[in-house]
Every structure is written in C-alpha cells, then in structure tokens.
Motif scaffolding. Structure first.
Motif, PDB file in Angstrom:
ATOM      1  N   VAL A  80       0.843  -1.205   0.000  1.00  0.00           N
ATOM      2  CA  VAL A  80       0.000   0.000   0.000  1.00  0.00           C
ATOM      3  C   VAL A  80       0.880   1.258   0.000  1.00  0.00           C
ATOM      4  O   VAL A  80       0.608   2.222  -0.726  1.00  0.00           O
ATOM      5  CB  VAL A  80      -0.970  -0.016   1.215  1.00  0.00           C
ATOM      6  N   LEU A  81       1.955   1.209   0.785  1.00  0.00           N
ATOM      7  CA  LEU A  81       2.863   2.360   0.822  1.00  0.00           C
ATOM      8  C   LEU A  81       3.472   2.599  -0.565  1.00  0.00           C
ATOM      9  O   LEU A  81       3.482   3.730  -1.070  1.00  0.00           O
ATOM     10  CB  LEU A  81       3.965   2.106   1.853  1.00  0.00           C
ATOM     11  N   GLU A  82       3.933   1.531  -1.196  1.00  0.00           N
ATOM     12  CA  GLU A  82       4.558   1.654  -2.509  1.00  0.00           C
ATOM     13  C   GLU A  82       3.533   2.104  -3.561  1.00  0.00           C
ATOM     14  O   GLU A  82       3.852   2.882  -4.460  1.00  0.00           O
ATOM     15  CB  GLU A  82       5.192   0.307  -2.904  1.00  0.00           C
ATOM     16  N   TYR A  83       2.300   1.638  -3.417  1.00  0.00           N
ATOM     17  CA  TYR A  83       1.229   2.036  -4.345  1.00  0.00           C
ATOM     18  C   TYR A  83       1.046   3.553  -4.320  1.00  0.00           C
ATOM     19  O   TYR A  83       0.988   4.212  -5.372  1.00  0.00           O
ATOM     20  CB  TYR A  83      -0.067   1.312  -3.945  1.00  0.00           C
ATOM     21  N   PHE A  84       0.986   4.102  -3.124  1.00  0.00           N
ATOM     22  CA  PHE A  84       0.783   5.554  -3.043  1.00  0.00           C
ATOM     23  C   PHE A  84       2.017   6.310  -3.528  1.00  0.00           C
ATOM     24  O   PHE A  84       1.901   7.398  -4.070  1.00  0.00           O
ATOM     25  CB  PHE A  84       0.384   5.964  -1.620  1.00  0.00           C
ATOM     26  N   ARG A  85       3.194   5.712  -3.327  1.00  0.00           N
ATOM     27  CA  ARG A  85       4.403   6.365  -3.870  1.00  0.00           C
ATOM     28  C   ARG A  85       4.349   6.376  -5.393  1.00  0.00           C
ATOM     29  O   ARG A  85       4.743   7.342  -6.027  1.00  0.00           O
ATOM     30  CB  ARG A  85       5.648   5.627  -3.389  1.00  0.00           C
ATOM     31  N   GLN A  86       3.860   5.283  -5.964  1.00  0.00           N
ATOM     32  CA  GLN A  86       3.741   5.224  -7.428  1.00  0.00           C
ATOM     33  C   GLN A  86       2.760   6.287  -7.922  1.00  0.00           C
ATOM     34  O   GLN A  86       2.866   6.771  -9.040  1.00  0.00           O
ATOM     35  CB  GLN A  86       3.244   3.837  -7.872  1.00  0.00           C
ATOM     36  N   LEU A  87       1.796   6.625  -7.077  1.00  0.00           N
ATOM     37  CA  LEU A  87       0.820   7.654  -7.461  1.00  0.00           C
ATOM     38  C   LEU A  87       1.352   9.070  -7.194  1.00  0.00           C
ATOM     39  O   LEU A  87       0.647  10.050  -7.421  1.00  0.00           O
ATOM     40  CB  LEU A  87      -0.487   7.456  -6.677  1.00  0.00           C
ATOM     41  N   GLY A  88       2.558   9.156  -6.682  1.00  0.00           N
ATOM     42  CA  GLY A  88       3.168  10.460  -6.483  1.00  0.00           C
ATOM     43  C   GLY A  88       2.977  11.044  -5.096  1.00  0.00           C
ATOM     44  O   GLY A  88       3.346  12.196  -4.863  1.00  0.00           O
ATOM     45  N   GLU A  89       2.425  10.270  -4.167  1.00  0.00           N
ATOM     46  CA  GLU A  89       2.256  10.780  -2.795  1.00  0.00           C
ATOM     47  C   GLU A  89       3.617  10.804  -2.107  1.00  0.00           C
ATOM     48  O   GLU A  89       4.431   9.897  -2.302  1.00  0.00           O
ATOM     49  CB  GLU A  89       1.319   9.858  -1.990  1.00  0.00           C
ATOM     50  N   ASP A  90       3.850  11.826  -1.311  1.00  0.00           N
ATOM     51  CA  ASP A  90       5.125  11.949  -0.616  1.00  0.00           C
ATOM     52  C   ASP A  90       4.973  11.375   0.789  1.00  0.00           C
ATOM     53  O   ASP A  90       4.525  12.059   1.707  1.00  0.00           O
ATOM     54  CB  ASP A  90       5.535  13.426  -0.575  1.00  0.00           C
ATOM     55  N   ILE A  91       5.294  10.103   0.913  1.00  0.00           N
ATOM     56  CA  ILE A  91       5.170   9.453   2.226  1.00  0.00           C
ATOM     57  C   ILE A  91       6.568   9.077   2.701  1.00  0.00           C
ATOM     58  O   ILE A  91       7.281   8.345   2.004  1.00  0.00           O
ATOM     59  CB  ILE A  91       4.272   8.204   2.138  1.00  0.00           C
ATOM     60  N   PRO A  92       6.993   9.553   3.862  1.00  0.00           N
ATOM     61  CA  PRO A  92       8.362   9.268   4.309  1.00  0.00           C
ATOM     62  C   PRO A  92       8.529   7.803   4.694  1.00  0.00           C
ATOM     63  O   PRO A  92       7.556   7.097   4.958  1.00  0.00           O
ATOM     64  CB  PRO A  92       8.524  10.180   5.527  1.00  0.00           C
TER      65      PRO A  92
END
Lengths: 238, 447
Positions: B153-165
């Motif tokens: 889920v974390l990687e999915y949102f990173r792929q969508l461009g979300e900036d999650i540390p």
C-alpha cells in the motif's frame, strides 16, 4: 482514466479491456461509487488453468488413441518379426480397433446416446464378423454371433427407449432392466439350444423368467400404483 | 533447564532454522515447521488461504498497483517463489521467469488457490477501492501477510506520487531482505527434552448443511474499537479474551438449542482456537509462519455457564496458557517431530496422508471454531489518512463450521466470519450478543 464496470478499478487510459476481468471498457464511462462490498462475478485467478469438459475429453482421446496405436504397433511388430507375416496379431488388432470405438465414440459424441448407439451397434456386429472371418471362413458368426448380438442390441435399444419415454423415472427403470435381463436369458438359451441341441426348449432361462417377470411386475406396481398415490409410511405402518 | 543449557540448544537450533539454501546458481527455500505439512492438506475449497485487505479512500488505479507489486515482490523473495515437490519434502523455488500479477476479485474470496500445482502461494486482488492480499498459510501467518500488504500500500501511493516518508516497520523495495525474515523461528526456539502438551478432547461442531461447492460466505461486522475496549476493561478481560468469550457463549447457545438426544450424541467440549503471535513471546523477525494456538474451552457436562463466568474462565485460561513456558511445549513438540529421522525419511506421499490424518485428529477435530486477532494496524499518519479500513478474512475450513478473524484500524474493529456452511446462526448470536452489551455494529456480507 477509465473505470472497469466489473472491478470498479481505474485502468490505463488506452485500455480497451480490463486487465483483471477482461470486461470491455467503454470510452467516457464513469460509474458511480460501488455499492457492493464484493463483486457479483465469481472469478478466480486460476480459473484459466482448468480445462473445460470438452478440452478434457480431447486430451483423454489423444492419450487413449496414442496408447492404442502404440499397443497395436507393438503387437503387429512382434508378430511380423517372430513369424514373418501377420497371423495371430489380427485378433488383438481387431480388439484394439473395437476398444477404441467403444471408448472413443462415447467420448466424441458425449451427450448423444442414440448417435453413439447407431455407431456402436453396427460396429459390434462388424467386430464379431471380423473375428470370425480372420481365419478365412465364417464358422460361428451367422448362426451364433449375429443372432446373439442382434438380440442383445435389440434389448438394449428397447430398454433405452422405454426408460427415456417414461415421464417419471424411478423404480420402473429397474423393472425395465430386469425385464430386459429376462428376455436376454431366453434369447441366449434359445440360440444356444438351437445351435447345439438342434431343438427349442428352455431350462435355466425359464427359472429366470419365473423369478424375474413377477419381480419386474411388482416393481412396476410399486412405481405406478403405490409410490404415485399413497404414502409408503401409511401403507406399511405397523 | 538452566540458562546455559537453553542457550546451547538455541545455538544448535540455528542449523534447523535456516530455510534459504544456495548452491552455485541455484537457490531454494525449505518450508517452515508449520508450513511443511500444509500443502498436503489443501484442495480447491480448504485452501488454507486467508485474506487481509485495505480499503482506500479512492478507487484503485490499476497501473500504479501493478507497478507497486512489481517493485515490492523482489523485496520478499521468500514469498516470490513457487511450490515444488521434492521426494521427501515440498520446497519453494524462486520464480525466475514468472511474475505475480494483480488479479480480479471474486464474490467468494480465499478459494481456488491450487497450492500444489506450481502456482504462487499468494495473490493480490483489486476491487473498487480495495487492495486485498490472499496468502496460503504454507507461506506465512497473518503478521507476515500484513507486513507485505503495508509495504504494498505504501509503494502504491508512492507510485501515485504521494510523498510518504520511510517508516519504521514498513518494508521498502530499496532494502535488502534480512536473512532472519525467512528463518524457521519454530526450529530456532525449540527446546528438546521438555514435556509435550497433553491430549485434547474432541470438540463440538454444530450440525449444519454445507453451501454449494465454490461458495464461501463472509460476514463482516464493523464496530467502534474504543467501545469494545471499554467493555472488555469493565469485564476485566483483554479484547481477544472478550471476543473469545462472546464466541464461546454463542456456541453454548447453539449447543443448548439442539434437541437433547442430538446434543448427547455430540462431543461435550466447546473449544475455540485462538492463534498466538509468537513474535511477541520469542525474539524473531521472521515473515514466515510463527504462530501457535491456545484452546480456551467449556465443558458442558459441568452445566450452563453465565457470560461473566465464561469471560472469567477465558481470561484466566489465557493468562496461564499464553506464556513462553507453556507455548514452548507445543512449539517443541511440533519442531522436534519435524526433526525426527523417521518422519524426515518418509516419502512425501506418505507424509501427506499422515498430515491429513494428524490435522484432522489433532487439529480441526479439537476446535469448534477459531478466532484470530491480528491486532491494530499501525501506519504512518500520512499513509493512514489515505486508507479507510482494513479487513481480515479467515481461511475456509470444512470441519470447523465457522471461523472468525479480526483486525482494528484507528477506532474501528472489523470482525469477519468465514463459513462453508449455510447456517448463519452463530454469526447472528455473536453480533446480537455484542449489540446487547452496548456495541453498535454495522454488518455486511458477500451473499
């Protein structure tokens, strides 16, 4: 991005089918938020790995044909190498051919019993004829093989017809088969006695007749009179 | 057993706890002690497959999910592998030419994973705003699967461009997998020579008609976590103990609803399997199976139990049963059994037959149901804001009529019952009892 109508997920802009469920994606489609917690379709990722019944039949037929061919070639080769010509190998060859028909035809014509019978009926007669004719003369086929095969095939057809036209199938089918067995016994003894004794008389098949016909009659009675009209619990209440 | 002796054993155990083997270019994984016997128990219905899902606040974008899966799969090489048959054991072979893909969701989850046919033992499914991972227990337990889902889920949102540390406890594709992640922690912590647990009686299974083949009913109840925690505190129990007590009380009602003669012919023990995450008791960072279970039970020969009595009984049982010493008995029995030369030398076909027999006699026959609590899902705040809910669905079982699994996220608790049987009486009794105790519940189902 377009939305799959089944999976409700956004698929790539140029996709014409959903990569997950293969449903067509219509341009500009925008479904409202889904109401269901689970999809309505039953789709499992490994469904594609299972064969359809037709594919299973094809695989079976291919394997069976290959095995039959190998067996036939081995038998022919042994006979040819040992004796220098084909003699006894013709018997297993005829048997393999008939076995292939007996297994292969129902596999190919699955679900069409009358068509299966219309192929296998003449094939059985041809098989018996071939077995008799391999040694160069016809001995037992005209007097024994042909009438017995016709009697048995006729009884099978008769039982099949009577069972299939019966609106309510149950114990009556057992009764029909039992009557068929009685007729087959009488036919078998008649043909045997005419051939070997030279006259017509019944011994063991008469016992089968006396035991079988009343039993069949009782089963018909139970099926059509009692099961249909009265509760067995009431009828046999102690 | 003294401290030094225990340390010696643990050192010797390292030989058995290693699961990854490399020779030249070849590598493979042996299955852990719990998973080693499981492939033989699976079929298209009793798949031993459970599901953990995350429902997002937005609809799933498939290309991003596929990219996230492709990025994250190599981080978990011990999952990204295919099951193969050896002569003596099943083993896992890294999938070199095959990549797992996102697949469509189905009305009936957790079914039709043919573990023994060389497929992946996990799959990722997407439906609407839900990302679900389904894992066969051969690979891992709930803790391992949750670790994978959180990373996905974390990687999915990173792929969508979300900036999650980067967040501690969530795996990142850039990290190298630690050898300890694939260890067989059962074998690492087994102690020889300690007494094994005693024989467990057969448990009651309520009579029920099965659903059609290919169907699996899931009923999920959503309720406020804080309210359930308040209730459990008031009753002097933990959340798992409270839910187990409600489950046992519902089973007891079902038992006494049966006609007397039927009841007398059935086993008199009502027992619930409660899995224990052993990572909390024994130090291990394994992502494979590392859970065992305890069996709180009621003996109906002693009479009818009040709810408060059941809570108290479950509480004291769990306090005693969930301890390092007590669990070590079960752990060591299983691990030492797997090390026995007699068992190791048995050909795989015979092992499968023996496993089916043992699993039925010593496993499913001894439990009326199961309640697995995955605990609270922790996500970094920036990621948690994008996720709406989590759900945990238990693996289908042919003998246990109904199994339950629960997970909590923020202030919501989700309890899912999975069943291959048509009767929904147990679920109804469970949720109505909780409602009666003042917990508001929102129930949904796939059928």
């Amino acid at each position: 991005m377009a939305l799959c109508p089944n999976c409700k997920v956004e698929v790539g802009g140029s996709a014409r089918h959903c990569p997950l469920c293969h449903a067509a994606i219509e341009a500009g489609e925008g479904s409202p938020a889904p109401h269901r917690a689970y999809p309505e379709h039953i789709l499992d990722p490994e469904d594609g790995d299972t064969l359809t019944p037709r594919e299973k039949r094809t695989v079976f037929l291919e394997l069976f044909t290959a095995c039959s061919l190998i067996a036939a070639i081995v038998v022919l080769a042994i006979n040819a190498l040992v004796d220098g010509r084909l003699t006894w190998a013709l018997y297993p060859l005829a048997s393999f051919s008939y076995l292939w028909l007996a297994v292969g035809i129902p596999t190919i014509l699955s679900g069409r019993p009358w068509l299966i019978f219309s192929v296998l009926g003449p094939s059985s007669l041809a098989f018996l004829l071939a077995l008799d004719a391999i040694d160069g003369s016809l001995d037992w086929f005209p007097s024994l093989g042909l009438p017995l095969a016709l009697i048995f095939e006729g009884i099978v057809v008769g039982c099949g017809v009577l069972s299939s036209i019966s609106k309510r199938k149950g114990i009556n089918v057992i009764a029909i088969v039992l009557a068929g067995v009685v007729l087959a016994s009488i036919g078998l003894e008649t043909v045997l006695n005419l051939n070997f004794q030279g006259r017509l008389f019944l011994t063991w098949s008469a016992i089968v007749l006396v035991a079988g016909l009343p039993s069949a009659g009782f089963l018909f009675y139970v099926h059509y009179r009692i099961v249909n009209r009265a509760s067995l619990r009431k009828l046999f209440h102690l | 057993m003294g401290k030094r002796e225990t340390a010696d054993h643990l050192r010797r155990n390292q030989r058995f706890s290693r699961t990854e083997f490399r020779y030249d270019d070849e590598s493979w994984y042996v299955l852990d002690n719990a998973g080693a016997f499981m492939p033989g128990l699976t079929n298209s219905t009793a798949t031993l497959v459970f599901r953990i899902s995350a429902t997002l606040r937005s609809v799933v974008v498939l290309p991003a999910l596929e990219s996230a899966l492709a990025a994250i799969a190599p981080r978990f090489p011990y999952y990204d592998a295919l099951l193969r048959r050896g002569f003596f054991w099943y083993y896992l072979e890294p999938a070199v030419d095959k990549r797992t893909k996102v697949s469509a969701d189905s009305k009936y989850p957790c079914l039709n994973m043919r573990a023994r046919r060389g497929h992946f033992l996990f799959r990722v499914r997407a439906y609407s705003s839900r990302i679900a991972v389904e894992f066969c227990h051969v690979l891992c337990d709930g803790a391992g699967a949750l670790g994978f889902l959180r990373a996905l889920v974390l990687e999915y949102f990173r792929q969508l461009g979300e900036d999650i540390p980067e967040s501690e406890g969530i795996f990142s594709p850039s990290e190298q997998p630690d050898a300890e992640e694939s260890e067989d922690a059962f074998n690492r912590h087994a102690l020889p020579g300690i007494p094994y647990p005693g024989k467990v009686p057969r448990a009651f299974h309520f009579p029920a008609l099965p659903l059609w083949r290919g169907q699996y009913r899931v009923i999920t109840g959503q309720m406020p976590l804080s309210a359930v925690l308040r209730l459990s505190k008031r009753l002097g129990a933990s959340l798992t103990e409270l839910l187990t007590a409600v489950y046992l009380a519902s089973l007891q009602e079902l038992y006494y609803d049966l006609p007397g003669p039927v009841r007398k012919a059935l086993p008199h023990t009502l027992a619930i399997e409660v899995p224990v995450n052993l990572r909390k008791l024994f130090p291990s960072r394994t992502m494979r199976n590392f859970s065992l279970y305890v069996l709180p039970s009621l003996d109906t020969r002693l009479g009818h139990y009040d709810f408060e009595e059941i809570v108290k009984s479950v509480h004291f049982f769990m306090q005693e049963a969930v301890s390092v010493k007590n669990i070590s008995r079960q752990l060591s029995r299983n691990a030492m059994g797997g090390r026995s030369m007699l068992i190791r030398a048995l050909p795989l076909g015979l092992k499968d037959m023996a496993a089916r027999l043992v699993y039925k006699r010593m496993g499913e026959n001894t439990m009326s149901g199961s309640l697995s609590n995955l605990g609270s899902v922790a996500l970094p705040e920036s990621l948690a804001a994008l996720v709406e809910s989590f759900a945990f669905i238990p693996a289908p079982s042919r003998l246990c009529r109904t199994k339950a699994a629960c997970v909590s996220f923020r202030d919501d608790l989700y309890i899912s019952f999975g069943s291959l049987f048509s009767a929904t009486e147990l679920e109804r009794l469970f949720f109505t009892r909780l409602e009666g105790l003042g917990i508001p519940i929102d129930v949904s189902s796939n059928m």
